[in-house]
Design an enzyme around this catalytic site. Sequence first.
Site, PDB file in Angstrom:
ATOM      1  N   ARG A  16      24.499  41.852   9.231  1.00  0.00           N
ATOM      2  CA  ARG A  16      24.464  43.047  10.074  1.00  0.00           C
ATOM      3  C   ARG A  16      25.773  43.207  10.852  1.00  0.00           C
ATOM      4  NH1 ARG A  16      22.116  42.598  14.595  1.00  0.00           N
ATOM      5  NH2 ARG A  16      20.268  41.515  13.828  1.00  0.00           N
ATOM      6  N   LYS A  23      29.150  62.290   0.111  1.00  0.00           N
ATOM      7  CA  LYS A  23      29.658  63.483  -0.563  1.00  0.00           C
ATOM      8  C   LYS A  23      30.932  63.142  -1.347  1.00  0.00           C
ATOM      9  CE  LYS A  23      26.200  65.073   1.808  1.00  0.00           C
ATOM     10  NZ  LYS A  23      26.327  65.680   3.100  1.00  0.00           N
ATOM     11  N   ASP A  27      34.178  66.643  11.890  1.00  0.00           N
ATOM     12  CA  ASP A  27      33.429  66.263  10.692  1.00  0.00           C
ATOM     13  C   ASP A  27      34.265  66.732   9.499  1.00  0.00           C
ATOM     14  OD1 ASP A  27      31.729  66.116   8.477  1.00  0.00           O
ATOM     15  OD2 ASP A  27      29.932  66.588   9.649  1.00  0.00           O
ATOM     16  N   TYR A  63      26.990  71.410  10.118  1.00  0.00           N
ATOM     17  CA  TYR A  63      25.921  70.837   9.305  1.00  0.00           C
ATOM     18  C   TYR A  63      24.618  70.818  10.111  1.00  0.00           C
ATOM     19  CZ  TYR A  63      23.429  67.300   6.589  1.00  0.00           C
ATOM     20  OH  TYR A  63      22.502  66.621   5.854  1.00  0.00           O
TER      21      TYR A  63
HETATM   22  C1  LIG Z   1      25.698  65.570   4.366  1.00  0.00           C
HETATM   23  C2  LIG Z   1      26.479  65.843   5.582  1.00  0.00           C
HETATM   24  C3  LIG Z   1      26.277  65.108   6.750  1.00  0.00           C
HETATM   25  C4  LIG Z   1      25.202  64.051   6.870  1.00  0.00           C
HETATM   26  O1  LIG Z   1      25.449  62.969   6.038  1.00  0.00           O
HETATM   27  P1  LIG Z   1      24.287  62.059   5.354  1.00  0.00           P
HETATM   28  O2  LIG Z   1      25.088  61.099   4.556  1.00  0.00           O
HETATM   29  O3  LIG Z   1      23.432  62.974   4.550  1.00  0.00           O
HETATM   30  O4  LIG Z   1      23.537  61.431   6.474  1.00  0.00           O
HETATM   31  C5  LIG Z   1      27.070  65.396   7.845  1.00  0.00           C
HETATM   32  N1  LIG Z   1      28.008  66.361   7.799  1.00  0.00           N
HETATM   33  C6  LIG Z   1      28.223  67.089   6.699  1.00  0.00           C
HETATM   34  C7  LIG Z   1      29.269  68.144   6.708  1.00  0.00           C
HETATM   35  C8  LIG Z   1      27.475  66.864   5.556  1.00  0.00           C
HETATM   36  O5  LIG Z   1      27.675  67.613   4.466  1.00  0.00           O
END
Ligand SMILES: *Cc1c(COP(=O)(O)O)cnc(C)c1O
Length: 389
Positions: A51, A201, A176, A104
């Site tokens: 962890r 992603k 982000d 998001y």
């Molecule tokens: C998918 C996404 C998230 C969240 O990420 P997870 O891996 O699904 O928890 C945050 N910001 C953006 C822009 C995203 O596309």
Amino acid sequence: MTHSEGFATRAIHAGQDFDPTTGAVIPPLYLTSTFVQESMGKLRGGYEYGRSGNPTRTALETQMAALDGARHAITFSSGLAAEDGFLRAVLRPGDHVVIGNDVYGGSYRLISKIFAPWGITHSVVDLGDAAAVAAAITPNTRILWIETPSNPLMAITDIAALAAVAHERNVLVLVDNTFATPALQQPLALGADVVAYSTTKYIGGHSDVIGGAIVLNDDALAEAVKFQQFAVGAISAPLEAWLTSRGIKTLPLRMRQHSINAQAIAEFLETRPEVERVYYPGLESHPGHELAKAQMSGFGGMLSVALHGGAEAAIAFAESTELFQLAESLGGVESLMNYPALMTHASVAGTELAVPDNVVRLSVGVEDVADLLADVERGLERMNARLAR
Ligand SMILES: *Cc1c(COP(=O)(O)O)cnc(C)c1O
């Protein structure tokens, strides 16, 4: 490996040294929960328990920090876990967050549903309006939350301009950067303090892993985020870290082709009579085009399209393509189609973040662009046939 080497070189080599015991060119996947100590409290290589740390995770974190030219990357079990770890490290009851009106849905849900009961307030603003952002900042504001390009309407926010506004008022700026990735946009170099990723992603890039990261330069804040993660446990597990590192090696190549393919699809959609509007920063018609050109080194693989014919048309189109498969998520090598109002953005229906119901979001993959164009055209024709019935 230094941060002065080219981006593609860093993507392939940073943190990815060969294994000194065997010469294996790929760093091993350390599937272990704990580490044998040399003597009481004397650790080998600093590892104690899975962890708190694992060499496969360290390899990914070194690689990810290098991509943004940053001092620290902390990798989590998901993008939202990363965001949560950062928010908990910074916020205390009474604090306030300013958040864009097109972020998001899950980020908004985290702040508005999970943090609100713990005494955190928020304001939703149009990040295109610097005066509105300045006006939304209160003495209790700790974080300005930016997402650019935004999801799903691909709005472009001026990171440097808003960082100046926020820093004048001692507010931390988080970007982000999930859509652009560090291959196309470098938020820290533009003045942001913290970069958040859903590595699920483009960073992972193959739709086979869930993960997230917080990337930053500030040593004390990095320690605070790491402590939150250690105490709570939302770590990137070794297999996920290993898969993510593998994906990153082709990130620059993939982003280049995603951008080429998305540009072609966006230009094609703009010529079609069924289309009300195409949201893609690579189009001259996009209000953020010039800013995107200055702030990014490519426009990426995400675009949205608003269709004449409302929700019925949008749903029919989203269900009519074949290569573009109907699914949540984005950023993989395969093309995906999403209807935000009922899928990714269902949680923000009826709020200031609601997405128009005639909008479909496309994650344009790296298949042959001729096949993708044919698929989109066939999708529109099937949509027309369905609406005529
Ligand atoms: C998918 C996404 C998230 C969240 O990420 P997870 O891996 O699904 O928890 C945050 N910001 C953006 C822009 C995203 O596309």
